[in-house]
Design an enzyme around this catalytic site. Structure first.
Site, PDB file in Angstrom:
ATOM      1  N   GLY A 110     121.327 -11.988  69.388  1.00  0.00           N
ATOM      2  CA  GLY A 110     120.397 -13.094  69.596  1.00  0.00           C
ATOM      3  C   GLY A 110     119.157 -12.992  68.731  1.00  0.00           C
ATOM      4  N   ASN A 112     129.744  22.472  57.547  1.00  0.00           N
ATOM      5  CA  ASN A 112     130.181  21.277  56.829  1.00  0.00           C
ATOM      6  C   ASN A 112     130.402  21.572  55.339  1.00  0.00           C
ATOM      7  OD1 ASN A 112     130.939  18.533  56.824  1.00  0.00           O
ATOM      8  ND2 ASN A 112     128.955  17.918  56.026  1.00  0.00           N
ATOM      9  N   ILE A 139     122.998  -0.721  72.130  1.00  0.00           N
ATOM     10  CA  ILE A 139     123.811   0.409  72.581  1.00  0.00           C
ATOM     11  C   ILE A 139     125.275   0.009  72.773  1.00  0.00           C
ATOM     12  CG2 ILE A 139     121.831   1.481  73.723  1.00  0.00           C
ATOM     13  CD1 ILE A 139     123.148   0.726  76.413  1.00  0.00           C
ATOM     14  N   ASP A 140     125.577  -1.298  72.815  1.00  0.00           N
ATOM     15  CA  ASP A 140     126.942  -1.753  73.094  1.00  0.00           C
ATOM     16  C   ASP A 140     127.881  -1.653  71.899  1.00  0.00           C
ATOM     17  OD1 ASP A 140     126.388  -2.389  75.737  1.00  0.00           O
ATOM     18  OD2 ASP A 140     125.684  -4.392  75.221  1.00  0.00           O
TER      19      ASP A 140
END
Length: 728
Positions: A109, A469, A154-155
């Site tokens: 939005g 890594n 966060i979704d």
């Protein structure tokens, strides 16, 4: 680039951890380019109200923001901005301050509103001139508004972005709760139902289920089949009969049945209690998922996106569409904003019952997550133990740190006779080798020994797993994210320990061998002033310049300094040497403290990121090996002697790829146990710029605008890249 330009940054809609990192990077990189930067407090409401809500930002004003959750400049849902009158007020406030570049951090939005604002900008200025609110000259100077968006939600429900700011931190909160609940649930043989956020998107629920090995997950995109109640109860009972003392069910708040009716936590609890008689408890997480400190991933994501947002604003022309900046794999990308926010196909697909389409429209990442979940959770294990390790034996391993199988640095080169003998003895047809640089070297030795030992002519794959890594062939390794979060959290606590004291600088030593990944990324995530690593050579002149730079910063309002040093960055400039140097040169201005983090970087439970990445890597490796076993079958016998049957499964830029081990030799520095080319070295300048160093930022690699949508058939589908964040 920014001289004579003004940039405003605002956060809007729901807050998300990591927004502050994005704000900090936007401000500091904007100032670095010579632009004026303004905070807009309280989102669009502040833009409409103007006055003290729009204030100049300084370098010091964003200090100590990285570790804070939420957004320090405030966020609000603004009705005024939805009206043209409100947008006219906002336009007037921007014009009066000479602001023509707007950076919006928010959700769907918020970014839709930003694009509408930009689209009608010319008309708003015309009306403001007519009303006498601004002059013709002011309108001419502000004739065009550039807008760049960063997605904070966060979704993780925004099309075009692999990971939105705040998603990883929300997963951290969920998994922390699951881990805590698991201990009490096992003690009492309980079933726990955990409801997580996700009114329209099941990403958090799905990845949480994968990361904790949940027995069942309910998400809006994939309603359960009719009769799911019987299936669920059968599965829970079966798990108990196999010795499991714990059942976990994850429910997205927007979970629905095939006929569109809500499936609630209370409904599931009633079902399990009445049908099975299990002691069942429900936990609804709510806003806990939005709280807490941002994870290292979200801090780095927000910082990198903030840098790219400023570059996108300053490079924009009147013909450039408003864009969203994001990361795809290791690459910064720009996507047309309206291609992202106009993608409503998922909602439409769910509303019309096209649930398979809904999963596909969420993207390849979501689909891969769902398929992996089904593979691990909804397939009944065989009754006969084909191998010594059983299905139930590995239950709960996802959340355990370390290696439950045990690990050693012993290489097979001197033990080839025994290795080949045991391969034949146990009738092994393929190998999954999980580990760090030793795993890579060991696999190379096995490959080279195939000429001598026919038993080694079986397909095998290396899954990179090391906090350092440093495995050739992969940009990321399992465990590095967990170590990075441990370092970042510790640095936060170290800095907090000095609250109330005078100015203080902390010298912190990190692990990594000769690889500077942890020091560099922790420096970016924790806001370090410097990070000394082996790959980026430095001299006493550089050290002296760094000290002088920090002394000047400490003469302002800055009260904390953080210096990171990789353990093997330089044999002579030791942690003790650097500590003594800063202590001596900082006398009278700041004092120093030294911390060697040691093996705490390898301890603790894995992060959601590492759990999910490891799960997907394991599943992908087995599927690959299954194909290779079919290819290499010679009259009922496996014989694999080609180089493409011995690979490293690694992340390269945007793709997960199987690379022949033999092809990676030339890109390996065996003496220092690191790859010769490392992607993260290119982002080191960002850390230095954010620490206020006057260095040159290489902008030669321009980021082109990409497109989100490819039209196929009668509806739009998202263009996918199989990226690391996407594979999360």
């Amino acid at each position: 680039m920014g001289v004579g330009r003004s940039i405003a940054v605002l956060t809007s809609g729901g807050d998300a951890q990591g927004m502050n990192a994005a704000v900090r990077a936007t401000v500091r990189v904007g100032l670095y380019t010579g632009a004026k930067v303004f905070f807009v407090h309280e989102g669009y409401q502040g833009l409409v109200d103007g006055g003290d809500h729009i204030r100049p930002a300084t370098w010091e004003s964003v200090s100590m923001m990285l570790q804070l959750g939420g957004t320090v400049i405030g966020s609000a849902r603004c009705k005024d901005f939805t009206s043209r009158e409100g947008r006219m007020k906002a336009a007037c406030n921007l014009v009066k301050l000479g602001i023509t570049n707007l950076c919006v951090i928010g959700g769907d939005g918020s970014l839709t509103g930003a694009n509408e604002f930009r689209t009608e900008w010319g008309g708003l200025l015309t009306d403001l001139v007519k009303d006498g609110k601004i002059t013709q000259e002011e309108a001419k100077k502000s004739s065009h508004l550039n807008i760049v968006g960063m997605v904070g939600s966060i979704d993780n429900d925004f099309c075009g972005t692999d990971m939105t700011i705040g998603t990883d931190s929300a997963l951290h909160r969920i998994i922390e709760v699951v881990d805590a609940i698991s201990t009490t649930a096992q003690s009492h043989q309980r079933t726990f139902i955990l409801e997580v956020m996700g009114r329209h998107c099941g990403y958090l629920a799905l990845v949480s289920a994968l990361s904790c090995g949940a027995d069942w997950v309910f998400i809006p995109e994939v309603p359960p089949d009719d009769g799911w109640e019987n299936h669920l109860c059968r599965r829970l009972a079966d798990q108990r009969s196999r010795g499991s003392r714990l059942n976990v069910i994850i429910v997205a708040e927007g979970a629905i049945s095939r006929d569109g009716k809500a499936i609630t936590s209370d409904q599931i609890k009633k079902l399990v209690t009445e049908r099975l008689g299990f002691d069942t408890r429900t936990t609804i997480l709510g806003h806990v998922q939005r709280g807490g400190t941002p994870s290292a991933f979200d801090r780095v994501l927000g910082s990198r996106m903030g840098v790219e947002a400023v570059m996108a604003l300053l490079e924009a022309t009147p013909d450039t569409p408003a864009c969203v900046v994001s990361l795809s794999g290791n690459q910064a990308v720009r996507l047309p904003l309206m291609e992202c926010v106009q993608t409503k196909d998922v909602t439409a697909a769910m509303a019309s019952g096209r649930f398979e389409d809904a999963v596909k429209l969420r993207g390849k990442s979501f689909e891969n997550n769902w398929n992996t979940y089904k593979l691990l959770a909804h397939i009944n294990p065989p009754d006969v133990k084909i191998e010594p390790i059983s299905w139930n034996m590995v239950s709960g391993w996802t959340g355990e740190g370390g290696s439950m199988l045990g690990t050693k640095r012993t290489l097979p080169g001197k033990l080839l006779e025994k290795v080949s003998s045991n391969i034949a003895k146990f009738n092994l047809h393929a190998l999954v080798i999980i580990g760090g640089f030793e795993a890579f070297v060991g696999a190379l030795e096995l490959l080279q020994a195939r000429e001598q030992y026919e038993e080694l002519c079986i397909p095998f794959v290396v899954i990179p797993a090391t906090v350092s890594n440093n495995v050739p062939g992969s940009d990321f390794s399992i465990g590095a994210d967990t170590a990075l979060n441990a370092i970042t959290t510790t640095c936060d606590r170290i800095k907090q320990s000095a609250a109330g004291t005078k100015r203080r600088v902390f010298i912190v030593e990190t692990m990594g061998g000769y690889c500077g990944y942890l020091a560099t990324m922790a420096g970016l995530a924790a806001g370090a002033d410097a990070a000394y690593i082996y790959e980026d050579k430095f001299s006493i002149k550089d050290l002296t310049a760094n000290v002088a730079h920090l002394v000047q910063k400490m003469k302002t309002t800055v009260k904390r300094g953080l210096i990171l040093r990789n353990e093997n960055c330089n044999a002579n400039y030791t942690t003790e040497f650097i500590f003594n140097l800063y202590s001596e040169e900082g006398k009278g201005i700041f004092d120093c403290r030294k911390n060697v983090l040691g093996h705490m970087q390898q301890g603790g439970t894995p992060t959601p990121f590492d759990r999910n990445f490891a799960t997907k890597m394991g599943a992908k490796s087995i599927l690959w090996l299954t194909d290779k076993l079919t290819e290499c079958n010679r009259q009922g016998r496996v014989f694999a002697n080609t180089q493409n049957t011995a690979c490293v499964l690694g992340m390269r830029k945007r793709g997960l790829t199987f690379q022949p081990i033999a092809d990676l030799k030339d890109d390996t520095d065996f003496e220092h146990r690191i790859p010769k080319t490392q992607w993260w070295l290119k982002i080191r300048p960002i850390m230095k710029i954010l620490a206020k160093y006057d260095i040159k930022l290489d902008t030669s690699e321009h980021v082109n605008m990409e497109h989100v949508l490819n039209k196929r058939g009668n509806h739009w589908k998202r263009k996918e890249s199989f990226s690391f964040e996407a594979d999360y």
